[in-house]
Structures are given as C-alpha cells and as structure tokens.
Write a protein that holds these residues in place. Structure first.
Motif, PDB file in Angstrom:
ATOM      1  N   CYS A  80     -18.120  26.269  41.325  1.00  0.00           N
ATOM      2  CA  CYS A  80     -18.188  27.713  41.621  1.00  0.00           C
ATOM      3  C   CYS A  80     -19.607  28.256  41.716  1.00  0.00           C
ATOM      4  O   CYS A  80     -19.805  29.395  42.127  1.00  0.00           O
ATOM      5  CB  CYS A  80     -17.400  28.507  40.575  1.00  0.00           C
ATOM      6  N   GLY A  81     -20.614  27.476  41.303  1.00  0.00           N
ATOM      7  CA  GLY A  81     -21.998  27.916  41.391  1.00  0.00           C
ATOM      8  C   GLY A  81     -22.472  28.795  40.239  1.00  0.00           C
ATOM      9  O   GLY A  81     -23.604  29.269  40.238  1.00  0.00           O
ATOM     10  N   LYS A  82     -21.607  29.012  39.243  1.00  0.00           N
ATOM     11  CA  LYS A  82     -21.964  29.841  38.093  1.00  0.00           C
ATOM     12  C   LYS A  82     -22.915  29.072  37.175  1.00  0.00           C
ATOM     13  O   LYS A  82     -22.756  27.883  36.961  1.00  0.00           O
ATOM     14  CB  LYS A  82     -20.679  30.215  37.344  1.00  0.00           C
ATOM     15  N   GLU A  83     -23.911  29.790  36.607  1.00  0.00           N
ATOM     16  CA  GLU A  83     -24.809  29.159  35.643  1.00  0.00           C
ATOM     17  C   GLU A  83     -24.086  29.064  34.300  1.00  0.00           C
ATOM     18  O   GLU A  83     -23.414  29.994  33.880  1.00  0.00           O
ATOM     19  CB  GLU A  83     -26.095  29.960  35.487  1.00  0.00           C
ATOM     20  N   THR A  84     -24.216  27.917  33.649  1.00  0.00           N
ATOM     21  CA  THR A  84     -23.557  27.695  32.369  1.00  0.00           C
ATOM     22  C   THR A  84     -24.420  26.752  31.537  1.00  0.00           C
ATOM     23  O   THR A  84     -25.468  26.308  31.993  1.00  0.00           O
ATOM     24  CB  THR A  84     -22.131  27.134  32.578  1.00  0.00           C
ATOM     25  N   GLU A  85     -23.979  26.467  30.334  1.00  0.00           N
ATOM     26  CA  GLU A  85     -24.678  25.515  29.469  1.00  0.00           C
ATOM     27  C   GLU A  85     -23.698  24.426  29.052  1.00  0.00           C
ATOM     28  O   GLU A  85     -22.518  24.686  28.840  1.00  0.00           O
ATOM     29  CB  GLU A  85     -25.221  26.211  28.225  1.00  0.00           C
ATOM     30  N   VAL A  86     -24.229  23.214  28.933  1.00  0.00           N
ATOM     31  CA  VAL A  86     -23.419  22.077  28.498  1.00  0.00           C
ATOM     32  C   VAL A  86     -24.136  21.363  27.351  1.00  0.00           C
ATOM     33  O   VAL A  86     -25.367  21.407  27.271  1.00  0.00           O
ATOM     34  CB  VAL A  86     -23.142  21.096  29.662  1.00  0.00           C
ATOM     35  N   PRO A  87     -23.389  20.705  26.460  1.00  0.00           N
ATOM     36  CA  PRO A  87     -24.003  20.053  25.293  1.00  0.00           C
ATOM     37  C   PRO A  87     -24.468  18.620  25.559  1.00  0.00           C
ATOM     38  O   PRO A  87     -24.561  17.813  24.655  1.00  0.00           O
ATOM     39  CB  PRO A  87     -22.866  20.082  24.264  1.00  0.00           C
ATOM     40  N   PHE A  88     -24.737  18.283  26.825  1.00  0.00           N
ATOM     41  CA  PHE A  88     -25.225  16.951  27.164  1.00  0.00           C
ATOM     42  C   PHE A  88     -26.251  17.079  28.283  1.00  0.00           C
ATOM     43  O   PHE A  88     -26.246  18.054  29.027  1.00  0.00           O
ATOM     44  CB  PHE A  88     -24.077  16.036  27.604  1.00  0.00           C
ATOM     45  N   GLU A  89     -27.128  16.108  28.380  1.00  0.00           N
ATOM     46  CA  GLU A  89     -28.130  16.140  29.437  1.00  0.00           C
ATOM     47  C   GLU A  89     -27.486  15.637  30.730  1.00  0.00           C
ATOM     48  O   GLU A  89     -27.022  14.500  30.796  1.00  0.00           O
ATOM     49  CB  GLU A  89     -29.327  15.275  29.063  1.00  0.00           C
ATOM     50  N   PRO A  90     -27.413  16.512  31.729  1.00  0.00           N
ATOM     51  CA  PRO A  90     -26.737  16.113  32.969  1.00  0.00           C
ATOM     52  C   PRO A  90     -27.528  15.043  33.728  1.00  0.00           C
ATOM     53  O   PRO A  90     -28.753  15.004  33.666  1.00  0.00           O
ATOM     54  CB  PRO A  90     -26.660  17.406  33.779  1.00  0.00           C
ATOM     55  N   LYS A  91     -26.798  14.193  34.419  1.00  0.00           N
ATOM     56  CA  LYS A  91     -27.388  13.164  35.278  1.00  0.00           C
ATOM     57  C   LYS A  91     -27.254  13.668  36.717  1.00  0.00           C
ATOM     58  O   LYS A  91     -26.252  14.267  37.079  1.00  0.00           O
ATOM     59  CB  LYS A  91     -26.632  11.841  35.129  1.00  0.00           C
ATOM     60  N   SER A 107     -22.276  28.517  12.556  1.00  0.00           N
ATOM     61  CA  SER A 107     -22.964  29.128  11.415  1.00  0.00           C
ATOM     62  C   SER A 107     -22.133  29.002  10.137  1.00  0.00           C
ATOM     63  O   SER A 107     -22.684  28.820   9.058  1.00  0.00           O
ATOM     64  CB  SER A 107     -23.307  30.588  11.695  1.00  0.00           C
ATOM     65  N   ARG A 108     -20.812  29.079  10.246  1.00  0.00           N
ATOM     66  CA  ARG A 108     -19.943  28.909   9.075  1.00  0.00           C
ATOM     67  C   ARG A 108     -20.002  27.477   8.572  1.00  0.00           C
ATOM     68  O   ARG A 108     -19.953  27.231   7.369  1.00  0.00           O
ATOM     69  CB  ARG A 108     -18.493  29.253   9.432  1.00  0.00           C
ATOM     70  N   GLU A 109     -20.059  26.534   9.486  1.00  0.00           N
ATOM     71  CA  GLU A 109     -20.084  25.126   9.106  1.00  0.00           C
ATOM     72  C   GLU A 109     -21.454  24.704   8.601  1.00  0.00           C
ATOM     73  O   GLU A 109     -21.601  23.622   8.049  1.00  0.00           O
ATOM     74  CB  GLU A 109     -19.692  24.260  10.311  1.00  0.00           C
ATOM     75  N   GLY A 110     -22.449  25.567   8.804  1.00  0.00           N
ATOM     76  CA  GLY A 110     -23.799  25.224   8.377  1.00  0.00           C
ATOM     77  C   GLY A 110     -24.378  24.084   9.188  1.00  0.00           C
ATOM     78  O   GLY A 110     -25.373  23.481   8.816  1.00  0.00           O
ATOM     79  N   GLY A 111     -23.723  23.800  10.301  1.00  0.00           N
ATOM     80  CA  GLY A 111     -24.144  22.684  11.138  1.00  0.00           C
ATOM     81  C   GLY A 111     -25.404  22.977  11.923  1.00  0.00           C
ATOM     82  O   GLY A 111     -25.805  24.115  12.111  1.00  0.00           O
ATOM     83  N   GLU A 112     -26.002  21.917  12.353  1.00  0.00           N
ATOM     84  CA  GLU A 112     -27.211  22.028  13.152  1.00  0.00           C
ATOM     85  C   GLU A 112     -26.834  22.484  14.556  1.00  0.00           C
ATOM     86  O   GLU A 112     -25.815  22.069  15.103  1.00  0.00           O
ATOM     87  CB  GLU A 112     -27.881  20.656  13.206  1.00  0.00           C
ATOM     88  N   GLN A 113     -27.674  23.327  15.123  1.00  0.00           N
ATOM     89  CA  GLN A 113     -27.450  23.817  16.481  1.00  0.00           C
ATOM     90  C   GLN A 113     -27.528  22.646  17.459  1.00  0.00           C
ATOM     91  O   GLN A 113     -28.469  21.863  17.420  1.00  0.00           O
ATOM     92  CB  GLN A 113     -28.517  24.867  16.816  1.00  0.00           C
ATOM     93  N   ARG A 114     -26.552  22.527  18.340  1.00  0.00           N
ATOM     94  CA  ARG A 114     -26.566  21.469  19.340  1.00  0.00           C
ATOM     95  C   ARG A 114     -27.554  21.807  20.442  1.00  0.00           C
ATOM     96  O   ARG A 114     -27.721  22.963  20.803  1.00  0.00           O
ATOM     97  CB  ARG A 114     -25.187  21.309  19.976  1.00  0.00           C
ATOM     98  N   GLN A 115     -28.173  20.797  20.972  1.00  0.00           N
ATOM     99  CA  GLN A 115     -29.052  20.968  22.125  1.00  0.00           C
ATOM    100  C   GLN A 115     -28.167  21.299  23.327  1.00  0.00           C
ATOM    101  O   GLN A 115     -27.215  20.587  23.618  1.00  0.00           O
ATOM    102  CB  GLN A 115     -29.818  19.676  22.392  1.00  0.00           C
ATOM    103  N   MET A 116     -28.456  22.410  23.998  1.00  0.00           N
ATOM    104  CA  MET A 116     -27.689  22.813  25.172  1.00  0.00           C
ATOM    105  C   MET A 116     -28.585  22.742  26.402  1.00  0.00           C
ATOM    106  O   MET A 116     -29.792  22.981  26.315  1.00  0.00           O
ATOM    107  CB  MET A 116     -27.140  24.235  24.998  1.00  0.00           C
TER     108      MET A 116
END
Length: 95
Positions: free
Chosen positions: A66-77, A49-58
């Motif tokens: 470990c099986g934990k749910e998380t988000e990544v900035p790339f489309e997983p294969k 928000s400080r950088e005024g940048g566009e939100q990355r697709q997560m």
C-alpha cells in the motif's frame, strides 16, 4: 453477526486507528466487552513498559503493498518485500 471495520481514536496519542472486522471477531470470541482504547503502537509500548523489557530495535520501511510508512522489528533485506501489519494480515489470510 457480520463485523465491519471501525475507526477509533487512541486515548493515549489521539491518533485514529482501524479496529478491523477480524479483530472485532477475535474480541467477541474471547468474550471481551470493551473495544480497544489504544492504538496498536501505544498498546505495544504499554505492554513493553509493564514487562520492563528492553525496547526492540525498530526499522522504518515503506509497505510493498500500500506504500504506507511503517516500522518493523527486523532489518529488512532488499530482496524481500516488507508489508505493514494490515497488508501482511490480508496476505496471510489469503494463503
């Protein structure tokens, strides 16, 4: 000085997060005197928000380690495992 993981509470969202021993060592090397007040997600949102940048697709994924749910900035294969930040850091440190 030996560092140990600490559980902190984010002042932004109220969630608990781990301030890892590695992060504490990094903070000490840089001369930072204060512990982080925000979790990584809130720090990242604040920075964007400080950088005024566009939100990355997560993309929502489940960590292959470990099986934990998380988000990544790339489309997983489907043919490659995806790890949460903590497991990825541990694996990176082992290699």
């Amino acid at each position: 000085m030996a560092f140990q993981d600490k559980t902190l509470t984010c002042k932004e969202c109220g969630k608990e997060f781990i301030f890892t021993a590695g992060e504490q060592e990094f903070y000490a090397e840089k001369g930072f005197e204060n512990e982080p007040a925000r979790c990584r997600d809130c720090r990242d949102k604040r920075r964007r928000s400080r950088e005024g940048g566009e939100q990355r697709q997560m993309y929502k994924v489940v960590c292959a380690e470990c099986g934990k749910e998380t988000e990544v900035p790339f489309e997983p294969k489907n043919d490659r495992p995806v790890y949460c930040r903590d497991c990825f850091s541990k694996r990176k440190a082992q290699h």
